[in-house]
Scaffold this motif. Structure first.
Motif, PDB file in Angstrom:
ATOM      1  N   HIS A 159      10.212 -13.859  -7.126  1.00  0.00           N
ATOM      2  CA  HIS A 159       9.330 -13.294  -6.093  1.00  0.00           C
ATOM      3  C   HIS A 159       8.869 -14.333  -5.077  1.00  0.00           C
ATOM      4  O   HIS A 159       7.823 -14.172  -4.449  1.00  0.00           O
ATOM      5  CB  HIS A 159       8.100 -12.619  -6.732  1.00  0.00           C
ATOM      6  N   SER A 212       4.130   1.013  -4.061  1.00  0.00           N
ATOM      7  CA  SER A 212       4.033  -0.365  -4.560  1.00  0.00           C
ATOM      8  C   SER A 212       4.607  -1.359  -3.559  1.00  0.00           C
ATOM      9  O   SER A 212       4.029  -2.425  -3.319  1.00  0.00           O
ATOM     10  CB  SER A 212       4.769  -0.476  -5.900  1.00  0.00           C
ATOM     11  N   SER A 215       2.345  -1.764  -0.527  1.00  0.00           N
ATOM     12  CA  SER A 215       1.190  -2.587  -0.875  1.00  0.00           C
ATOM     13  C   SER A 215       1.531  -4.070  -0.774  1.00  0.00           C
ATOM     14  O   SER A 215       0.727  -4.881  -0.290  1.00  0.00           O
ATOM     15  CB  SER A 215       0.721  -2.245  -2.294  1.00  0.00           C
ATOM     16  N   LYS A 216       2.738  -4.447  -1.188  1.00  0.00           N
ATOM     17  CA  LYS A 216       3.178  -5.842  -1.066  1.00  0.00           C
ATOM     18  C   LYS A 216       3.356  -6.225   0.406  1.00  0.00           C
ATOM     19  O   LYS A 216       3.020  -7.341   0.802  1.00  0.00           O
ATOM     20  CB  LYS A 216       4.493  -6.038  -1.829  1.00  0.00           C
ATOM     21  N   LYS A 219       0.016  -7.110   1.942  1.00  0.00           N
ATOM     22  CA  LYS A 219      -0.427  -8.447   1.555  1.00  0.00           C
ATOM     23  C   LYS A 219       0.337  -9.523   2.322  1.00  0.00           C
ATOM     24  O   LYS A 219      -0.239 -10.539   2.725  1.00  0.00           O
ATOM     25  CB  LYS A 219      -0.244  -8.642   0.049  1.00  0.00           C
TER      26      LYS A 219
END
Length: 566
Positions: A159, A212, A215-216, A219
């Motif tokens: 990641h 999901s 949401s990443k 950020k």
């Protein structure tokens, strides 16, 4: 409930039909979003009315306003995108065809104005390139860390954002028009951006995967790792099952191609750039894109090379020729991709190349690698492309970007083990991570006094003998403990290899660590210039070296061929 539906219908008729000319582009986007979020096309009593509202809003929007409406629909940070509106929410196939026909006609008018050089078409380019950037996620935007089934690249941690990738996307979105220099690399507020991610991750119940992922994205935008909110085109369960159960990449490639085909039907007025990797099915999907739409629609395809090209899915003897004709470019780092985008495809400007180099260096320094060897290999690979980029920048009278310095894992005086035996670190050069190591090795001699045996490292290009002669300043092979002071002075004053290894200071060369390391030597020393992968401090490594099993020492750090080179 009937009363609520009736009042809702009256309000939507007022907004979408009667007063549509009074609504701005942003207001029209809000109305379409309400229709999607309330799932009006799925309500039997409202289905036909909802599709009529959608059609009227889209058809009554024209030219660049229509392009802006579509882009705003795709940058809301939710699954309610323009693609979903046309291909899922609109059930009636006739209505869908009418929408796509209107979009195609408006795109043809826009392209005609661009060809004629109309003033409003020139003003459009002042905001950035008329280009959509489509990208894969795993092993392209983020490293999978080699974790199945996401990807195979283990050169960076799991990641981890690849160095320079976000700046590369932004510069592609800016384009190469001279007016983009006014922004100085800062994405203008209010510009929706043109980022799209083609993911192999399947759509599941209630948009769980998509929520999901978005949401990443939020950020990443918050910490400036993305310049704008992208839209997402997910995969499906069938292609995911084919990959995981049978190892078949073809359904995945076809699904990504179908997603692109549908997306292109919504944005025919734009050109497109696709960025993926060769770990799964991106290259095959890219081949389908170029075959169907040609190079005018798909400008360039950048492929992150996470494995050898001959291991790419669908590879044949003619693949290299096909990739070259299709505009498929392989790259190791995003600095390397930016070099091609500047010099060959002309997609970004030279100032953009330098910004990508700076961003790649800054991104790299923030990464927490699993170990020093992973960090060093990634640093060497990225610095290689940074040097190539600097040659282009300097040639065009621009300031070169700084390279990434190496971290000294073994301080001066540290006892280390090499293939040639035990020694100690004398100096370290951060610019390229080279250690100068004084190594003790036994030098057998024959009856004539000549050196014999294969354990001497003198044939290696990374070894400099320490020779003491009255006529030169080169340090000595016959170094003994009783000549320590004299040898240290000659080592300090020697100009041999000074362009390769920075000379130590007097206090450093006379430090207790250096002196005690010389005292521990029981034989003739030599200077070796080694990288981090050539060194170790464990006793197990020494046993492998003394036992002749040199390849085990390089396991996981260097290939067998590289070990044999030394």
């Amino acid at each position: 409930i009937i009363s609520e539906n009736r009042h809702r219908s009256e309000l939507m008729n007022l907004l979408a039909l009667e007063r549509i000319s009074d609504l701005s582009t942003s207001a029209r986007v809000i109305v379409l979003d309400v229709i999607q979020c309330l799932r009006m096309t799925k309500i039997p009593d409202l289905k036909s009315e909802a599709e009529e509202w959608i059609k009227n809003i889209v058809v009554r929007t024209r030219g660049d306003d229509l392009s802006t409406l579509k882009s705003l629909m795709d940058t809301k940070g939710s699954v309610q995108s323009m693609h979903k509106l046309i291909y899922e929410d609109v059930v009636d196939n006739e209505v869908r065809m009418q929408l796509l026909s209107h979009i195609k006609n408006q795109a043809a008018i826009q392209q005609a104005y661009t060809t004629m050089g109309a003033a409003y078409a020139r003003r459009r380019l002042l905001k950035g390139a008329w280009r959509k950037i489509l990208s894969d996620v795993d092993d392209t935007l983020l490293s999978s860390g080699g974790r199945y089934p996401a990807g195979i690249d283990d050169s960076y941690p799991h990641h981890c954002l690849y160095p320079g990738v976000s700046c590369f996307y932004k510069e592609l979105d800016f384009g190469s028009h001279p007016s983009v220099e006014n922004y100085k690399g800062v994405w203008p507020e209010g510009n929706p951006g043109n980022m799209v991610f083609l993911s192999a991750r399947p759509h599941v119940y209630k948009d769980m995967v998509e929520k999901s992922v978005f949401s990443k994205f939020e950020k990443m935008i918050h910490v400036n790792n993305l310049h704008s909110m992208p839209t997402l085109l997910p995969g499906d369960v069938e292609s995911g099952q084919a990959y995981m159960l049978r190892g078949d990449y073809e359904p995945m490639a076809l699904k990504k191609f179908r997603n692109f085909k549908e997306y292109y039907s919504i944005y025919p007025e734009f050109t497109h750039v696709f960025i993926g990797d060769n770990g799964q099915a991106d290259v095959k999907a890219a081949e389908y894109m170029v075959k169907e739409f040609g190079r005018k629609a798909v400008e360039t395809i950048y492929v992150h090379e996470v494995q050898n090209r001959d291991l790419t899915f669908g590879y044949t003897q003619d693949s290299e020729k096909l990739w070259k004709e299709s505009g498929i470019v392989f790259f190791k780092t995003y600095v390397g991709a930016a070099i091609h985008a500047v010099t060959t495809s002309k997609l970004i400007r030279l100032t953009g190349l330098r910004r990508i180099c700076i961003a790649a260096r800054d991104d790299f320094l923030k990464i927490e690698f699993k170990n020093a060897f992973q960090a060093e290999n990634a640093r060497i690979e990225l610095n290689t492309d940074l040097k190539r980029a600097n040659e282009i920048l300097v040639k065009n009278n621009m300031v070169a970007a700084p390279l990434i310095p190496a971290k000294c894992l073994y301080p001066v005086g540290t006892e280390v083990y090499t293939r040639f035996g035990k020694g100690f670190v004398r100096r370290f050069r951060p610019v390229d991570g080279i250690y100068e190591v004084v190594v003790e090795w036994y030098k057998p001699r024959n009856s004539e006094g000549s050196s014999v045996g294969t354990n001497s490292p003198m044939n290696s290009p990374r070894v400099r003998p320490i020779e003491l002669t009255p006529t030169t300043n080169t340090p000595a092979v016959g170094l003994r403990r009783n000549s320590l002071d004299k040898s240290l002075e000659q080592l300090e004053n020697s100009n041999v290899e000074d362009d390769f290894m920075l000379p130590p200071s007097q206090s450093e060369s006379r430090s207790p660590e250096i002196i005690s390391s010389f005292d521990r030597m029981r034989c003739n020393p030599a200077l070796l210039y080694l990288t981090l992968s050539d060194l170790d401090t464990g006793k197990k490594a020494l046993k492998k070296i003394n036992g002749g099993s040199h390849h085990g020492f390089y396991k996981g750090r260097r290939s067998r061929e590289t070990a044999e080179h030394y």
